[in-house]
Design a protein around this motif. Structure first.
Motif, PDB file in Angstrom:
ATOM      1  N   THR A 172      -0.851  11.310  -7.894  1.00  0.00           N
ATOM      2  CA  THR A 172      -0.700  10.271  -8.910  1.00  0.00           C
ATOM      3  C   THR A 172      -1.768   9.185  -8.762  1.00  0.00           C
ATOM      4  N   ASP A 173      -2.291   8.709  -9.882  1.00  0.00           N
ATOM      5  CA  ASP A 173      -3.227   7.592  -9.837  1.00  0.00           C
ATOM      6  C   ASP A 173      -2.466   6.274  -9.979  1.00  0.00           C
ATOM      7  N   ALA A 174      -3.115   5.182  -9.595  1.00  0.00           N
ATOM      8  CA  ALA A 174      -2.446   3.883  -9.537  1.00  0.00           C
ATOM      9  C   ALA A 174      -1.944   3.432 -10.900  1.00  0.00           C
ATOM     10  N   ALA A 175      -2.727   3.660 -11.953  1.00  0.00           N
ATOM     11  CA  ALA A 175      -2.311   3.226 -13.283  1.00  0.00           C
ATOM     12  C   ALA A 175      -1.056   3.963 -13.741  1.00  0.00           C
ATOM     13  N   THR A 176      -1.003   5.266 -13.476  1.00  0.00           N
ATOM     14  CA  THR A 176       0.189   6.043 -13.840  1.00  0.00           C
ATOM     15  C   THR A 176       1.385   5.622 -12.998  1.00  0.00           C
ATOM     16  N   PHE A 177       1.139   5.366 -11.726  1.00  0.00           N
ATOM     17  CA  PHE A 177       2.214   4.925 -10.840  1.00  0.00           C
ATOM     18  C   PHE A 177       2.789   3.594 -11.317  1.00  0.00           C
ATOM     19  N   ALA A 178       1.922   2.707 -11.789  1.00  0.00           N
ATOM     20  CA  ALA A 178       2.390   1.408 -12.288  1.00  0.00           C
ATOM     21  C   ALA A 178       3.194   1.563 -13.574  1.00  0.00           C
ATOM     22  N   ASP A 179       2.853   2.572 -14.364  1.00  0.00           N
ATOM     23  CA  ASP A 179       3.485   2.763 -15.667  1.00  0.00           C
ATOM     24  C   ASP A 179       4.685   3.693 -15.546  1.00  0.00           C
ATOM     25  N   GLN A 180       5.664   3.251 -14.759  1.00  0.00           N
ATOM     26  CA  GLN A 180       6.913   3.969 -14.553  1.00  0.00           C
ATOM     27  C   GLN A 180       8.067   3.024 -14.905  1.00  0.00           C
ATOM     28  N   PRO A 181       9.282   3.559 -15.055  1.00  0.00           N
ATOM     29  CA  PRO A 181      10.425   2.689 -15.372  1.00  0.00           C
ATOM     30  C   PRO A 181      10.938   1.943 -14.141  1.00  0.00           C
ATOM     31  N   TRP A 182      10.188   0.940 -13.707  1.00  0.00           N
ATOM     32  CA  TRP A 182      10.594   0.130 -12.561  1.00  0.00           C
ATOM     33  C   TRP A 182      11.650  -0.867 -13.024  1.00  0.00           C
ATOM     34  N   TYR A 183      12.850  -0.698 -12.554  1.00  0.00           N
ATOM     35  CA  TYR A 183      13.964  -1.522 -13.035  1.00  0.00           C
ATOM     36  C   TYR A 183      13.869  -2.929 -12.454  1.00  0.00           C
ATOM     37  N   HIS A 184      14.317  -3.897 -13.227  1.00  0.00           N
ATOM     38  CA  HIS A 184      14.304  -5.298 -12.801  1.00  0.00           C
ATOM     39  C   HIS A 184      15.743  -5.824 -12.686  1.00  0.00           C
ATOM     40  N   PRO A 185      16.056  -6.600 -11.646  1.00  0.00           N
ATOM     41  CA  PRO A 185      15.210  -6.952 -10.503  1.00  0.00           C
ATOM     42  C   PRO A 185      15.476  -6.007  -9.328  1.00  0.00           C
ATOM     43  N   THR A 186      14.441  -5.395  -8.832  1.00  0.00           N
ATOM     44  CA  THR A 186      14.565  -4.501  -7.683  1.00  0.00           C
ATOM     45  C   THR A 186      13.395  -4.712  -6.724  1.00  0.00           C
ATOM     46  N   ILE A 187      13.615  -4.330  -5.472  1.00  0.00           N
ATOM     47  CA  ILE A 187      12.539  -4.348  -4.488  1.00  0.00           C
ATOM     48  C   ILE A 187      11.431  -3.385  -4.899  1.00  0.00           C
ATOM     49  N   GLU A 188      11.816  -2.299  -5.584  1.00  0.00           N
ATOM     50  CA  GLU A 188      10.831  -1.298  -5.997  1.00  0.00           C
ATOM     51  C   GLU A 188       9.747  -1.872  -6.890  1.00  0.00           C
ATOM     52  N   GLU A 189      10.018  -2.980  -7.555  1.00  0.00           N
ATOM     53  CA  GLU A 189       8.990  -3.597  -8.400  1.00  0.00           C
ATOM     54  C   GLU A 189       7.765  -4.037  -7.600  1.00  0.00           C
ATOM     55  N   LEU A 190       7.923  -4.176  -6.283  1.00  0.00           N
ATOM     56  CA  LEU A 190       6.763  -4.483  -5.453  1.00  0.00           C
ATOM     57  C   LEU A 190       5.701  -3.391  -5.568  1.00  0.00           C
ATOM     58  N   LEU A 191       6.139  -2.154  -5.696  1.00  0.00           N
ATOM     59  CA  LEU A 191       5.191  -1.060  -5.847  1.00  0.00           C
ATOM     60  C   LEU A 191       4.444  -1.158  -7.169  1.00  0.00           C
ATOM     61  N   GLN A 192       5.160  -1.524  -8.220  1.00  0.00           N
ATOM     62  CA  GLN A 192       4.507  -1.682  -9.511  1.00  0.00           C
ATOM     63  C   GLN A 192       3.476  -2.803  -9.459  1.00  0.00           C
ATOM     64  N   SER A 193       3.853  -3.924  -8.827  1.00  0.00           N
ATOM     65  CA  SER A 193       2.929  -5.056  -8.736  1.00  0.00           C
ATOM     66  C   SER A 193       1.677  -4.675  -7.958  1.00  0.00           C
ATOM     67  N   ALA A 194       1.854  -3.971  -6.832  1.00  0.00           N
ATOM     68  CA  ALA A 194       0.703  -3.566  -6.028  1.00  0.00           C
ATOM     69  C   ALA A 194      -0.158  -2.557  -6.774  1.00  0.00           C
ATOM     70  N   ALA A 195       0.474  -1.634  -7.511  1.00  0.00           N
ATOM     71  CA  ALA A 195      -0.278  -0.633  -8.269  1.00  0.00           C
ATOM     72  C   ALA A 195      -1.056  -1.283  -9.405  1.00  0.00           C
ATOM     73  N   ARG A 196      -0.457  -2.252 -10.067  1.00  0.00           N
ATOM     74  CA  ARG A 196      -1.167  -2.971 -11.131  1.00  0.00           C
ATOM     75  C   ARG A 196      -2.348  -3.747 -10.560  1.00  0.00           C
ATOM     76  N   ASP A 197      -2.134  -4.340  -9.414  1.00  0.00           N
ATOM     77  CA  ASP A 197      -3.235  -5.071  -8.767  1.00  0.00           C
ATOM     78  C   ASP A 197      -4.364  -4.106  -8.405  1.00  0.00           C
ATOM     79  N   LEU A 198      -4.005  -2.938  -7.892  1.00  0.00           N
ATOM     80  CA  LEU A 198      -5.016  -1.949  -7.513  1.00  0.00           C
ATOM     81  C   LEU A 198      -5.789  -1.454  -8.742  1.00  0.00           C
ATOM     82  N   ALA A 199      -5.067  -1.215  -9.837  1.00  0.00           N
ATOM     83  CA  ALA A 199      -5.686  -0.671 -11.046  1.00  0.00           C
ATOM     84  C   ALA A 199      -6.362  -1.728 -11.905  1.00  0.00           C
TER      85      ALA A 199
END
Length: 450
Positions: free
Chosen positions: A419-446
């Protein structure tokens, strides 16, 4: 000497050995397993499970003491030490019993008790019986704790993970030598149970973290609960009722010392010289990851015995691979590395380590203090660091975060899927969850703005 012939011989009946036996027999191989001790895995007896039971007790005490942060009054928190240790050992023994059920379910004709020694590259001797293996021999002998010679003068005060869970009390003060995952887990657990804990390590990093930002975050978080002495060599001397740890800059007296300075493979009794195997500087046979085969031989090595990724899931998978290939199966695919220290916050490393990143690697970050769920739950220390290659495909991560164990599994899956970072960021990350940290880091990377 009596001879016997079979398809596969397994040396060791721990996690790797039992998985190897099942894999080989599943292919119809005539398989013999040899165990010199009582059987059962390091994980259940003295590793993963008793440590997690102790951590659970410590976490409960810690949460009770800090409940007033949320306006909850709990009164004085007391540790019923005998009851706590009784639960640790009771549940530990239950886990051990479940493993032993598998071991004792092996037919007597295929289960030998004794010390196995190589007699050439295709045979072992056990209790005067020479057993020739037509398919292969799997070494799954496990490992043993390393106790530094520098502790000889205070050896009566030294514990390892193989003895610490047999305590019947809590020390007043203890020293932990080694700031790796095991040392940190137990250091924090004892601290939360009311013990004054000092951790010593000659290095400047903790938990094996080579990413500077992650290491700094881990030190800030864990340094609030234990005294961290990094970059020092502590000298131990006996004193009445305990030991003194001295270093350049200070000294502390403790009731006991936990040596968490690593483990070494148990290979000394195997007579490996007779096999002709190529070995590393420590005497451990070199092997290939996807087969666990040692060189061009029909000898395989799995679990802690090979000193590679010494964690249970790797031991189990390695045993399955070795047993399967020894019985005629095909090589397995490679999987991302995954290592977790169950401190709070969790320390997690996935895939390519920071120190091994290519020069053109891309990195994205997210701070725990910026995550809504983490702050709602009272956590503000930690960081998520995602690594990608120059094209943006995820290749690794270092995570210091609450519930980081779950984040690590998601990253491992993403890496395995390419998986690439942009695709990883574009997932159904539910709010509010700890998992959103992955989305934030992936968006920062991409380079995607929020």
């Amino acid at each position: 000497m009596t001879d016997r012939t079979c398809d596969v011989v397994i040396i060791g009946a721990g996690t790797a050995g039992l998985k190897a036996y099942k894999a080989a027999t599943a292919r119809g191989a005539d398989t013999v397993i040899v165990e010199r001790g009582p059987g059962g895995s390091t994980c259940t007896r003295v590793g993963c499970m008793p440590s997690k039971l102790l951590i659970a007790a410590a976490r409960t005490a810690h949460q009770a003491r800090h409940a007033d942060t949320f306006g909850v009054r709990t009164g004085t928190v007391e540790i019923d030490v005998p009851a706590m240790w009784a639960r640790v050992r009771r549940e530990r023994d239950r886990f051990v019993a479940s493993v032993l059920e598998d071991y004792h379910a092996i037919p007597d004709a295929h289960r030998l008790h004794g010390v196995a020694r190589f007699d050439g590259a295709d045979a072992v001797t056990v209790n005067g019986i020479r057993i020739v293996a037509r398919g292969g021999i799997v070494i799954a002998t496990g490992s043993t704790p390393i106790i530094p010679d520098s502790l000889d003068a205070v050896r009566d005060r030294v514990h390892t993970n193989e003895t610490i869970f047999e305590l019947d009390h809590l020390p007043r003060r203890m020293a932990v030598l080694g700031a790796g995952p095991l040392g940190l887990e137990l250091a924090q657990a004892f601290a939360r149970l009311g013990v004054k804990v000092s951790v010593f390590d000659p290095g400047e990093t903790i938990g094996g973290l080579s990413d500077p930002q992650a290491n700094d975050a881990a030190i800030r978080a864990l340094g609030q609960e234990v005294d961290l002495h990094l970059g020092v060599e502590a000298e131990a001397t006996p004193v009445e009722g305990g030991a003194r740890l001295s270093w350049n800059g200070g000294a502390v007296e403790v009731d006991l010392i936990l040596a968490a300075t690593g483990r070494k493979p148990l290979l000394g009794d195997l007579d490996l010289d007779s096999t002709g195997l190529e070995r590393d500087d420590h005497g451990t046979p070199l092997f290939e990851e996807t087969t666990r085969r040692c060189g061009n031989s029909n000898i395989f090595i799995a679990g802690d015995a090979n000193a590679w990724r010494p964690v249970l899931h790797e031991a189990a998978r390695g045993g399955r691979i070795a047993g399967d290939v020894a019985a005629g199966g095909a090589a397995a695919r490679k999987l991302p590395a995954l290592a977790i220290a169950f401190t709070e916050p969790n320390l997690v490393q996935v895939g390519t380590d920071f120190g091994d990143l290519p020069d053109d690697a891309r990195i994205g970050s997210a701070k725990v203090c910026d995550n809504g769920r983490a702050t709602a739950d009272g956590h503000d220390e930690g960081v998520v660091r995602l690594y990608a290659d120059r094209d943006g495909t995820l290749i690794g991560a270092t995570i210091v975060a609450p519930e980081g164990e779950h984040l690590g599994h998601l990253v491992a899956l993403a890496i395995d899927r390419g998986t690439d970072a942009a695709t990883f960021a574009d997932q159904p990350w539910y709010h509010p969850t700890i998992e959103e940290l992955l989305q934030s880091a992936a968006r920062d990377l991409a380079g995607i703005e929020d």
